[in-house]
Motif scaffolding. Structure first.
Motif, PDB file in Angstrom:
ATOM      1  N   GLU A  88       0.854  -1.187   0.000  1.00  0.00           N
ATOM      2  CA  GLU A  88       0.000   0.000   0.000  1.00  0.00           C
ATOM      3  C   GLU A  88       0.883   1.227   0.000  1.00  0.00           C
ATOM      4  O   GLU A  88       1.995   1.212   0.536  1.00  0.00           O
ATOM      5  N   ALA A  89       0.370   2.294  -0.601  1.00  0.00           N
ATOM      6  CA  ALA A  89       1.087   3.565  -0.618  1.00  0.00           C
ATOM      7  C   ALA A  89       0.084   4.678  -0.878  1.00  0.00           C
ATOM      8  O   ALA A  89      -0.859   4.504  -1.658  1.00  0.00           O
ATOM      9  N   ASN A  90       0.273   5.796  -0.184  1.00  0.00           N
ATOM     10  CA  ASN A  90      -0.646   6.902  -0.417  1.00  0.00           C
ATOM     11  C   ASN A  90      -0.185   7.750  -1.601  1.00  0.00           C
ATOM     12  O   ASN A  90       0.880   7.521  -2.195  1.00  0.00           O
ATOM     13  N   ARG A  91      -0.965   8.766  -1.917  1.00  0.00           N
ATOM     14  CA  ARG A  91      -0.686   9.585  -3.092  1.00  0.00           C
ATOM     15  C   ARG A  91       0.631  10.358  -2.932  1.00  0.00           C
ATOM     16  O   ARG A  91       1.372  10.546  -3.895  1.00  0.00           O
ATOM     17  N   GLU A  92       0.906  10.787  -1.701  1.00  0.00           N
ATOM     18  CA  GLU A  92       2.124  11.565  -1.458  1.00  0.00           C
ATOM     19  C   GLU A  92       3.381  10.739  -1.700  1.00  0.00           C
ATOM     20  O   GLU A  92       4.431  11.282  -2.043  1.00  0.00           O
ATOM     21  N   ALA A  93       3.266   9.408  -1.523  1.00  0.00           N
ATOM     22  CA  ALA A  93       4.429   8.551  -1.755  1.00  0.00           C
ATOM     23  C   ALA A  93       4.881   8.636  -3.207  1.00  0.00           C
ATOM     24  O   ALA A  93       6.080   8.724  -3.495  1.00  0.00           O
ATOM     25  N   SER A  94       3.938   8.622  -4.118  1.00  0.00           N
ATOM     26  CA  SER A  94       4.283   8.737  -5.542  1.00  0.00           C
ATOM     27  C   SER A  94       4.913  10.087  -5.839  1.00  0.00           C
ATOM     28  O   SER A  94       5.854  10.204  -6.629  1.00  0.00           O
ATOM     29  N   SER A  95       4.400  11.145  -5.148  1.00  0.00           N
ATOM     30  CA  SER A  95       4.911  12.492  -5.380  1.00  0.00           C
ATOM     31  C   SER A  95       6.342  12.635  -4.854  1.00  0.00           C
ATOM     32  O   SER A  95       7.218  13.162  -5.550  1.00  0.00           O
ATOM     33  N   LEU A  96       6.599  12.159  -3.610  1.00  0.00           N
ATOM     34  CA  LEU A  96       7.930  12.313  -3.021  1.00  0.00           C
ATOM     35  C   LEU A  96       8.960  11.431  -3.698  1.00  0.00           C
ATOM     36  O   LEU A  96      10.098  11.839  -3.923  1.00  0.00           O
ATOM     37  N   LEU A  97       8.566  10.190  -3.996  1.00  0.00           N
ATOM     38  CA  LEU A  97       9.513   9.241  -4.584  1.00  0.00           C
ATOM     39  C   LEU A  97       9.697   9.447  -6.081  1.00  0.00           C
ATOM     40  O   LEU A  97      10.664   8.950  -6.666  1.00  0.00           O
ATOM     41  N   GLY A  98       8.777  10.175  -6.706  1.00  0.00           N
ATOM     42  CA  GLY A  98       8.877  10.414  -8.142  1.00  0.00           C
ATOM     43  C   GLY A  98       8.527   9.218  -8.986  1.00  0.00           C
ATOM     44  O   GLY A  98       8.840   9.176 -10.182  1.00  0.00           O
ATOM     45  N   ILE A 147       6.383   2.423   6.598  1.00  0.00           N
ATOM     46  CA  ILE A 147       7.447   3.416   6.449  1.00  0.00           C
ATOM     47  C   ILE A 147       6.805   4.786   6.234  1.00  0.00           C
ATOM     48  O   ILE A 147       6.006   4.970   5.315  1.00  0.00           O
ATOM     49  N   LEU A 148       7.158   5.729   7.102  1.00  0.00           N
ATOM     50  CA  LEU A 148       6.708   7.118   6.964  1.00  0.00           C
ATOM     51  C   LEU A 148       7.851   7.927   6.370  1.00  0.00           C
ATOM     52  O   LEU A 148       8.965   7.936   6.898  1.00  0.00           O
ATOM     53  N   ILE A 149       7.592   8.572   5.243  1.00  0.00           N
ATOM     54  CA  ILE A 149       8.616   9.318   4.510  1.00  0.00           C
ATOM     55  C   ILE A 149       8.273  10.803   4.568  1.00  0.00           C
ATOM     56  O   ILE A 149       7.156  11.204   4.227  1.00  0.00           O
ATOM     57  N   THR A 150       9.241  11.615   5.008  1.00  0.00           N
ATOM     58  CA  THR A 150       9.024  13.058   5.147  1.00  0.00           C
ATOM     59  C   THR A 150      10.093  13.806   4.368  1.00  0.00           C
ATOM     60  O   THR A 150      11.275  13.447   4.408  1.00  0.00           O
ATOM     61  N   ASP A 151       9.675  14.838   3.662  1.00  0.00           N
ATOM     62  CA  ASP A 151      10.617  15.682   2.931  1.00  0.00           C
ATOM     63  C   ASP A 151      11.249  16.682   3.899  1.00  0.00           C
ATOM     64  O   ASP A 151      10.556  17.536   4.463  1.00  0.00           O
ATOM     65  N   VAL A 152      12.561  16.543   4.131  1.00  0.00           N
ATOM     66  CA  VAL A 152      13.266  17.425   5.072  1.00  0.00           C
ATOM     67  C   VAL A 152      14.247  18.339   4.333  1.00  0.00           C
ATOM     68  O   VAL A 152      15.175  18.870   4.941  1.00  0.00           O
ATOM     69  N   THR A 153      14.026  18.541   3.048  1.00  0.00           N
ATOM     70  CA  THR A 153      14.922  19.394   2.259  1.00  0.00           C
ATOM     71  C   THR A 153      14.947  20.809   2.807  1.00  0.00           C
ATOM     72  O   THR A 153      16.022  21.402   3.013  1.00  0.00           O
ATOM     73  N   GLU A 154      13.769  21.365   3.063  1.00  0.00           N
ATOM     74  CA  GLU A 154      13.699  22.744   3.572  1.00  0.00           C
ATOM     75  C   GLU A 154      14.297  22.842   4.971  1.00  0.00           C
ATOM     76  O   GLU A 154      14.956  23.831   5.305  1.00  0.00           O
ATOM     77  N   LEU A 155      14.079  21.789   5.776  1.00  0.00           N
ATOM     78  CA  LEU A 155      14.651  21.782   7.126  1.00  0.00           C
ATOM     79  C   LEU A 155      16.171  21.824   7.067  1.00  0.00           C
ATOM     80  O   LEU A 155      16.823  22.546   7.836  1.00  0.00           O
ATOM     81  N   HIS A 156      16.756  21.067   6.142  1.00  0.00           N
ATOM     82  CA  HIS A 156      18.211  21.079   5.996  1.00  0.00           C
ATOM     83  C   HIS A 156      18.693  22.444   5.505  1.00  0.00           C
ATOM     84  O   HIS A 156      19.749  22.921   5.933  1.00  0.00           O
ATOM     85  N   ALA A 157      17.919  23.069   4.621  1.00  0.00           N
ATOM     86  CA  ALA A 157      18.305  24.397   4.135  1.00  0.00           C
ATOM     87  C   ALA A 157      18.303  25.403   5.283  1.00  0.00           C
ATOM     88  O   ALA A 157      19.219  26.228   5.407  1.00  0.00           O
ATOM     89  N   LEU A 158      17.265  25.321   6.138  1.00  0.00           N
ATOM     90  CA  LEU A 158      17.205  26.214   7.293  1.00  0.00           C
ATOM     91  C   LEU A 158      18.342  25.923   8.264  1.00  0.00           C
ATOM     92  O   LEU A 158      18.925  26.845   8.849  1.00  0.00           O
TER      93      LEU A 158
END
Length: 404
Positions: A88-98, A147-158
């Motif tokens: 199973e995977a939600n819609r955001e998984a496809s968006s984050l993983l590409g 597995i919970l996947i979170t985009d931390v790109t902005e956090l790393h930039a900050l």
């Protein structure tokens, strides 16, 4: 069965009718009970069916709600089976993983979107530069993993911005500390140089003054080298130093400055022939800071005294003055960086002393002087921290011998 040859009597017939009626009544009663039971069972079945339909409707509603929640989550959710395949995977998984992860091997997905060198623990760096954080949990039964996947790109930039600000702040603080440390030997060098222009000086006196100026300039060079070592993160260098040599360097630097300001300074004449394991330039700077701080507390007119105490484990540098002293509410703050009570003070002198004490595994304390003013005690272990932290050689008996 053949009929009896003898006709039944009236009494027998009556008895037969009574028995028949009785059986018929019992059958009728049993039928009515059966009808009642069938009706009750039908009612119960209808109620159970309605309840079941309601439960199914609620479960379907809950499932739809969970699906909506999974799609609305700001992070991606992926469920893996025991074969490491995405169930199973939600819609955001496809968006984050590409890519659409459904029914694919999780390992194959990672191979597609990342490089091995960019996988650090629970964090991934994608080929497009984005960073993802992974959190895994085993579901009940242990057959599946979530597995919970979170985009931390902005956090790393900050975080990079914060780290840059910290580095700039640290650079500013170190520059201020360097300026504070260099000022004393620079003032001493300028003071030594002022008589050089006098025509009556002999060549011998000029050479003596030039050597003193050169010594102060070398001291400043050493301070700069120490700061660069700190910036690079290199370990401070512990070395064996003769205590009389260390004290002479302190006195040569500070005595003319205090005398020029109109104050007085006294130091012990009889110094134990003792070898100490210290960071030489840091310790000289710390003692100079204590003396300078004591002198400046009375605007340069103080009577400042430096004496030593030795308990065979520690050398204690005691600096006292007869100035205004230190109030009780200031004692807990005077070693904080940039805390100062003087208009032109940097607030770094005593902070450097405290840092030097910690680097040597020693202590710094402030007390009230019995004759007025303040008393600072800087205790430095004779062997320092170099013997334990920096692999210093073991001292010989002559090196730790103490002359009382």
């Amino acid at each position: 069965m053949p009929l009896p040859s003898t006709p039944l009597s009236a009494q027998q017939l009556e008895q037969a009718f009574v028995t028949f009626n009785q059986v018929s009544s019992e059958l009728d009663a049993s039928y009515r009970i059966l009808q009642t039971r069938v009706a009750a069972l039908t009612t119960e079945l209808n109620e159970a069916r309605s309840q079941r339909l309601q439960e199914l409707a609620e479960k379907e509603q809950l499932a739809n709600r969970l699906e909506l929640l999974m799609d609305a989550l700001p992070g991606a959710v992926v469920v893996l089976d025991t074969a490491d395949q995405v169930r199973e995977a939600n819609r955001e998984a496809s968006s984050l993983l590409g890519t659409n992860p459904a029914n694919r091997k999780w390992h194959d997905i990672l191979e597609e979107i990342t490089q091995i060198s960019t996988r650090h623990g629970q964090e991934l760096m994608l080929r497009d530069g984005r960073r993802l954080s992974l959190t895994q949990r085993a579901l009940s039964g242990g057959d599946e993993r979530l597995i919970l996947i979170t985009d931390v790109t902005e956090l790393h930039a900050l975080q990079d911005v914060v780290n840059r600000e910290k580095r700039l702040s640290a650079l500013g603080e170190m520059a201020a500390r360097l300026a504070h440390q260099v000022r004393t030997p620079l003032s001493s060098a300028l003071l030594y140089m002022s008589p050089l222009c006098a025509a009556e000086l002999t060549d011998t006196e000029r050479v003596r003054i030039a050597n003193k100026v050169l010594d102060r300039l070398r001291h400043m060079e050493s301070l700069v080298d120490s700061l660069l070592t700190f910036v690079r993160g290199s370990s401070a260098k512990f070395e064996w130093v003769a205590l009389p040599r260390l004290m002479k360097e302190v006195v040569d630097i500070i005595a003319p400055l205090i005398a020029c300001a109109g104050g007085s300074f006294s130091a012990p004449a009889d110094i134990p022939e003792l070898q100490v394991m210290v960071i030489k330039e840091a310790l000289v700077g710390a003692v100079l800071n204590l003396i300078t701080n004591a002198a400046e507390a009375g605007e340069g007119k103080n009577n400042v005294s430096l004496h030593l105490k030795n308990d065979e484990k520690n050398i204690v540098f005691c600096v006292s003055d007869d100035g205004p002293g230190i109030t009780e509410d200031m004692r807990d703050r005077i070693f904080d960086p940039f805390f100062t009570t003087r208009a032109r003070g940097t607030g770094l002198g005593l902070a450097v002393v405290a840092m030097t004490a910690r680097a040597h595994g020693g202590t710094i304390n402030v007390l009230s002087n019995s004759s007025g003013g303040a008393l600072f005690e800087l205790a430095i272990p004779i062997l320092g921290d170099g013997s334990a932290l920096y692999g210093a050689r073991s001292p010989t008996p002559t090196e730790i011998a103490v002359t009382h």
